[in-house]
Design an enzyme around this catalytic site. Sequence first.
Site, PDB file in Angstrom:
ATOM      1  N   CYS A 187       6.914 -12.865  10.597  1.00  0.00           N
ATOM      2  CA  CYS A 187       7.612 -11.693  10.046  1.00  0.00           C
ATOM      3  C   CYS A 187       9.073 -11.545  10.454  1.00  0.00           C
ATOM      4  O   CYS A 187       9.928 -11.365   9.587  1.00  0.00           O
ATOM      5  CB  CYS A 187       6.855 -10.438  10.436  1.00  0.00           C
ATOM      6  SG  CYS A 187       5.241 -10.352   9.654  1.00  0.00           S
ATOM      7  N   GLU A 221       2.503  -2.654   6.225  1.00  0.00           N
ATOM      8  CA  GLU A 221       1.591  -2.794   7.361  1.00  0.00           C
ATOM      9  C   GLU A 221       2.411  -3.061   8.635  1.00  0.00           C
ATOM     10  O   GLU A 221       3.257  -3.934   8.643  1.00  0.00           O
ATOM     11  CB  GLU A 221       0.615  -3.951   7.097  1.00  0.00           C
ATOM     12  CG  GLU A 221      -0.426  -4.099   8.167  1.00  0.00           C
ATOM     13  CD  GLU A 221      -1.085  -2.756   8.503  1.00  0.00           C
ATOM     14  OE1 GLU A 221      -1.689  -2.143   7.615  1.00  0.00           O
ATOM     15  OE2 GLU A 221      -0.958  -2.317   9.661  1.00  0.00           O
ATOM     16  N   LYS A 246      10.048  -0.752   6.401  1.00  0.00           N
ATOM     17  CA  LYS A 246       9.338  -1.900   6.983  1.00  0.00           C
ATOM     18  C   LYS A 246      10.333  -2.959   7.466  1.00  0.00           C
ATOM     19  O   LYS A 246      10.240  -3.460   8.582  1.00  0.00           O
ATOM     20  CB  LYS A 246       8.383  -2.486   5.936  1.00  0.00           C
ATOM     21  CG  LYS A 246       7.670  -3.744   6.370  1.00  0.00           C
ATOM     22  CD  LYS A 246       6.771  -3.515   7.564  1.00  0.00           C
ATOM     23  CE  LYS A 246       6.412  -4.823   8.206  1.00  0.00           C
ATOM     24  NZ  LYS A 246       5.624  -4.669   9.416  1.00  0.00           N
TER      25      LYS A 246
HETATM   26  P1  NAD Z   1      -1.071 -15.039   4.752  1.00  0.00           P
HETATM   27  O1  NAD Z   1      -0.332 -16.214   4.279  1.00  0.00           O
HETATM   28  O2  NAD Z   1      -1.910 -15.118   5.995  1.00  0.00           O
HETATM   29  O3  NAD Z   1      -2.062 -14.529   3.593  1.00  0.00           O
HETATM   30  C1  NAD Z   1      -1.688 -14.401   2.260  1.00  0.00           C
HETATM   31  C2  NAD Z   1      -2.846 -14.861   1.390  1.00  0.00           C
HETATM   32  O4  NAD Z   1      -2.544 -14.550   0.029  1.00  0.00           O
HETATM   33  C3  NAD Z   1      -3.118 -16.362   1.436  1.00  0.00           C
HETATM   34  O5  NAD Z   1      -4.445 -16.598   1.878  1.00  0.00           O
HETATM   35  C4  NAD Z   1      -2.902 -16.825  -0.026  1.00  0.00           C
HETATM   36  O6  NAD Z   1      -3.805 -17.830  -0.427  1.00  0.00           O
HETATM   37  C5  NAD Z   1      -3.153 -15.535  -0.773  1.00  0.00           C
HETATM   38  N1  NAD Z   1      -2.564 -15.529  -2.115  1.00  0.00           N
HETATM   39  C6  NAD Z   1      -1.302 -15.861  -2.499  1.00  0.00           C
HETATM   40  N2  NAD Z   1      -1.139 -15.702  -3.821  1.00  0.00           N
HETATM   41  C7  NAD Z   1      -2.321 -15.253  -4.306  1.00  0.00           C
HETATM   42  C8  NAD Z   1      -2.775 -14.893  -5.594  1.00  0.00           C
HETATM   43  N3  NAD Z   1      -1.962 -14.942  -6.646  1.00  0.00           N
HETATM   44  N4  NAD Z   1      -4.066 -14.493  -5.730  1.00  0.00           N
HETATM   45  C9  NAD Z   1      -4.889 -14.428  -4.667  1.00  0.00           C
HETATM   46  N5  NAD Z   1      -4.493 -14.759  -3.415  1.00  0.00           N
HETATM   47  C10 NAD Z   1      -3.240 -15.151  -3.233  1.00  0.00           C
HETATM   48  O7  NAD Z   1       0.001 -13.853   4.887  1.00  0.00           O
HETATM   49  P2  NAD Z   1      -0.070 -12.574   5.839  1.00  0.00           P
HETATM   50  O8  NAD Z   1       0.387 -12.909   7.202  1.00  0.00           O
HETATM   51  O9  NAD Z   1      -1.382 -11.903   5.650  1.00  0.00           O
HETATM   52  O10 NAD Z   1       1.081 -11.695   5.194  1.00  0.00           O
HETATM   53  C11 NAD Z   1       0.922 -11.071   3.953  1.00  0.00           C
HETATM   54  C12 NAD Z   1       2.052 -10.083   3.757  1.00  0.00           C
HETATM   55  O11 NAD Z   1       1.990  -9.070   4.775  1.00  0.00           O
HETATM   56  C13 NAD Z   1       3.452 -10.693   3.858  1.00  0.00           C
HETATM   57  O12 NAD Z   1       4.304 -10.032   2.966  1.00  0.00           O
HETATM   58  C14 NAD Z   1       3.861 -10.353   5.291  1.00  0.00           C
HETATM   59  O13 NAD Z   1       5.266 -10.246   5.424  1.00  0.00           O
HETATM   60  C15 NAD Z   1       3.231  -9.006   5.499  1.00  0.00           C
HETATM   61  N6  NAD Z   1       2.928  -8.663   6.894  1.00  0.00           N
HETATM   62  C16 NAD Z   1       2.407  -9.599   7.730  1.00  0.00           C
HETATM   63  C17 NAD Z   1       2.084  -9.242   9.043  1.00  0.00           C
HETATM   64  C18 NAD Z   1       1.495 -10.240  10.001  1.00  0.00           C
HETATM   65  O14 NAD Z   1       1.360  -9.916  11.152  1.00  0.00           O
HETATM   66  N7  NAD Z   1       1.112 -11.426   9.577  1.00  0.00           N
HETATM   67  C19 NAD Z   1       2.263  -7.933   9.478  1.00  0.00           C
HETATM   68  C20 NAD Z   1       2.781  -7.012   8.577  1.00  0.00           C
HETATM   69  C21 NAD Z   1       3.105  -7.392   7.289  1.00  0.00           C
HETATM   70  C1  UDX Z   2       5.645  -8.003  14.218  1.00  0.00           C
HETATM   71  C2  UDX Z   2       5.788  -6.485  14.339  1.00  0.00           C
HETATM   72  O1  UDX Z   2       5.643  -6.123  15.717  1.00  0.00           O
HETATM   73  C3  UDX Z   2       4.730  -5.785  13.512  1.00  0.00           C
HETATM   74  O2  UDX Z   2       4.921  -4.377  13.552  1.00  0.00           O
HETATM   75  C4  UDX Z   2       4.839  -6.272  12.083  1.00  0.00           C
HETATM   76  O3  UDX Z   2       3.849  -5.661  11.286  1.00  0.00           O
HETATM   77  C5  UDX Z   2       4.730  -7.783  11.990  1.00  0.00           C
HETATM   78  O4  UDX Z   2       5.721  -8.384  12.847  1.00  0.00           O
HETATM   79  P1  UDX Z   2       4.019  -9.835  15.227  1.00  0.00           P
HETATM   80  O5  UDX Z   2       5.048 -10.790  14.750  1.00  0.00           O
HETATM   81  O6  UDX Z   2       2.608 -10.064  14.846  1.00  0.00           O
HETATM   82  O7  UDX Z   2       4.381  -8.355  14.743  1.00  0.00           O
HETATM   83  O8  UDX Z   2       4.044  -9.761  16.831  1.00  0.00           O
HETATM   84  P2  UDX Z   2       5.055  -9.085  17.872  1.00  0.00           P
HETATM   85  O9  UDX Z   2       4.257  -8.527  18.973  1.00  0.00           O
HETATM   86  O10 UDX Z   2       6.020  -8.190  17.228  1.00  0.00           O
HETATM   87  O11 UDX Z   2       5.837 -10.358  18.459  1.00  0.00           O
HETATM   88  C6  UDX Z   2       6.764 -11.089  17.689  1.00  0.00           C
HETATM   89  C7  UDX Z   2       7.415 -12.141  18.558  1.00  0.00           C
HETATM   90  O12 UDX Z   2       8.300 -11.543  19.500  1.00  0.00           O
HETATM   91  C8  UDX Z   2       6.424 -12.972  19.367  1.00  0.00           C
HETATM   92  O13 UDX Z   2       6.819 -14.314  19.386  1.00  0.00           O
HETATM   93  C9  UDX Z   2       6.521 -12.363  20.749  1.00  0.00           C
HETATM   94  O14 UDX Z   2       6.174 -13.274  21.765  1.00  0.00           O
HETATM   95  C10 UDX Z   2       7.996 -12.004  20.795  1.00  0.00           C
HETATM   96  N1  UDX Z   2       8.295 -10.924  21.760  1.00  0.00           N
HETATM   97  C11 UDX Z   2       7.787  -9.678  21.557  1.00  0.00           C
HETATM   98  C12 UDX Z   2       9.124 -11.187  22.838  1.00  0.00           C
HETATM   99  O15 UDX Z   2       9.591 -12.301  23.020  1.00  0.00           O
HETATM  100  N2  UDX Z   2       9.408 -10.170  23.707  1.00  0.00           N
HETATM  101  C13 UDX Z   2       8.909  -8.907  23.539  1.00  0.00           C
HETATM  102  O16 UDX Z   2       9.225  -8.040  24.374  1.00  0.00           O
HETATM  103  C14 UDX Z   2       8.072  -8.655  22.433  1.00  0.00           C
END
Ligand code: NAD
Ligand code: UDX
Length: 479
Positions: free
Chosen positions: A278, A162, A222
């Site tokens: 991330c 994602e 990713k």
């Molecule tokens: P999060 O912590 O917000 O959500 C994860 C959820 O999974 C939690 O609510 C937890 O309770 C649940 N969980 C864990 N183990 C479980 C199980 N065995 N059964 C059911 N539920 C379970 O995490 P997130 O930010 O959504 O990230 C999830 C993944 O996506 C990570 O690998 C992260 O690196 C990736 N990712 C995150 C972002 C972002 O912007 N947050 C973007 C891209 C990718």
């Molecule tokens: C990032 C990636 O952008 C996204 O593609 C991935 O799926 C998850 O990780 P996110 O962490 O949600 O997303 O936000 P992002 O907009 O990337 O910002 C990350 C951090 O960098 C923030 O603290 C932001 O303030 C900082 N940032 C971003 C800067 O300081 N300067 C910039 O120009 C851009």
Amino acid sequence: MKIKNICCIGAGYVGGPTMAVIAQKCPEINVTVVDINEKRIAAWNDEDVENIPIYEPGLSAIVKEARGRNLFFSTEVDKAIDEAELIFISVNTPTKTYGIGKGMAADLKYIELCARQIARVATTDKIIVEKSTLPVRTAEALKNILDNTGNGVNYQILSNPEFLAEGTAIEDLHKPDRILIGGDVDSEEGRKAMQALVDVYASWVPKEQILTTNVWSSELSKLTANAFLAQRVSSINAMSELCEHTGADVNEISKAIGMDSRIGPKFLKSSVGFGGSCFQKDILNLVYIAKSYGLNEVADYWEQVIIMNDHQKRRFAANIVKTLYNTVSGKKIAFLGWAFKKDTNDTREAAAIYVADHLLNEQADIVVYDPKVKAEQIYADLEALETHSSDEIHRRVKVVNTAQEACKDAHAVAVLTEWDEFKGLDWKAVYDDMLKPAFVFDGRNILDIQKLSQIGFVTSVIGQAVKSKKTMKEPSMAN
Ligand code: NAD
Ligand code: UDX
């Protein structure tokens, strides 16, 4: 193969919004998002959609539209697994805090638990989709567990990382730059599974933007994307320090280089340091993987991105101390913003946490205002560092409901998150309420510094020399 039922394990920042959009765009598919966290699921099911656990512009409206129709949130994990033909695994993959790879490798225990649970429950063939960000070759481990502990059903493992960013998740999901789907391109079953997932996205994403690759390329893409994005932020932040020493302005530099079409303008905004769940985690994971293959130069190259980011947070705090006559002990510092970026209530790895920690080391009193982050989260973030006692944190850190209240009687204001409302504050009223000289430290480069200097503030901005009414161009961080 036509998908009718989707299960997503993990109702977090990725699982929740992603599945809400799939349900919105594919009304013929039933989408069930499950989680072991009962409180989180209850919040997703809250009658008032404004109380859903994740703040993202546009998300509550989609939940309102699809919830109960073809979007469901539940703690009945087994049932949802059993009913689905396609299962997204979207659980957290944090940095390991113990054992081998501590502080670097991704902790895959939640992923493995999901695989074992699916293997135990499934009685029909399933497509398993890695939505979580995972180390390259995790699909192999998943397949191993599923094939060796399952009930003899067939599994296809796909990688579908994602790329949404928080704060713009819905926009990113509606109009993704690309959708990446990795799978077993060499087998008929693999290609069928990939096509089934392509068809889901093709409901709203143009086909030419849906890329299919081998599974390892998808997994590693990713980590690479996040490493490149974070590297740009660290690169511009490295230049910001040089700007402060030389009188160059980092904003002007960003603009000048960003107009080069080979460089492009995005991710060149200098800041107090990147945060979020991330960037740091994924780069540390990349560094660990490179090291595990003996690729030390590759590992060192990427580790520097993190080293620079830590330096940026530390020097922001150090500059506050130095500018306030080398002591902040007992002084009130107002924090505007706590979230790691605007338009989210997520605070994971937020720069504000570390800046606050450095200032607590100096015995500062901190008053925080963030429009979306709750007080309990702020205290939990600081307590999790285990550098100050809970008592001390509660004594020294206060959380208030307005920016004006935070700034009242403060020695200095520090902007930690770029929330739009901070630009439009009545800065004259803020100034009148503060102790003099009134200092502003803009860690996000968002304020009208000329105007603030005219009001009387002494301003210090990342990547620019210090400005005050009397000394409009006096380099200070440089010394
Ligand atoms: P999060 O912590 O917000 O959500 C994860 C959820 O999974 C939690 O609510 C937890 O309770 C649940 N969980 C864990 N183990 C479980 C199980 N065995 N059964 C059911 N539920 C379970 O995490 P997130 O930010 O959504 O990230 C999830 C993944 O996506 C990570 O690998 C992260 O690196 C990736 N990712 C995150 C972002 C972002 O912007 N947050 C973007 C891209 C990718
Ligand atoms: C990032 C990636 O952008 C996204 O593609 C991935 O799926 C998850 O990780 P996110 O962490 O949600 O997303 O936000 P992002 O907009 O990337 O910002 C990350 C951090 O960098 C923030 O603290 C932001 O303030 C900082 N940032 C971003 C800067 O300081 N300067 C910039 O120009 C851009």
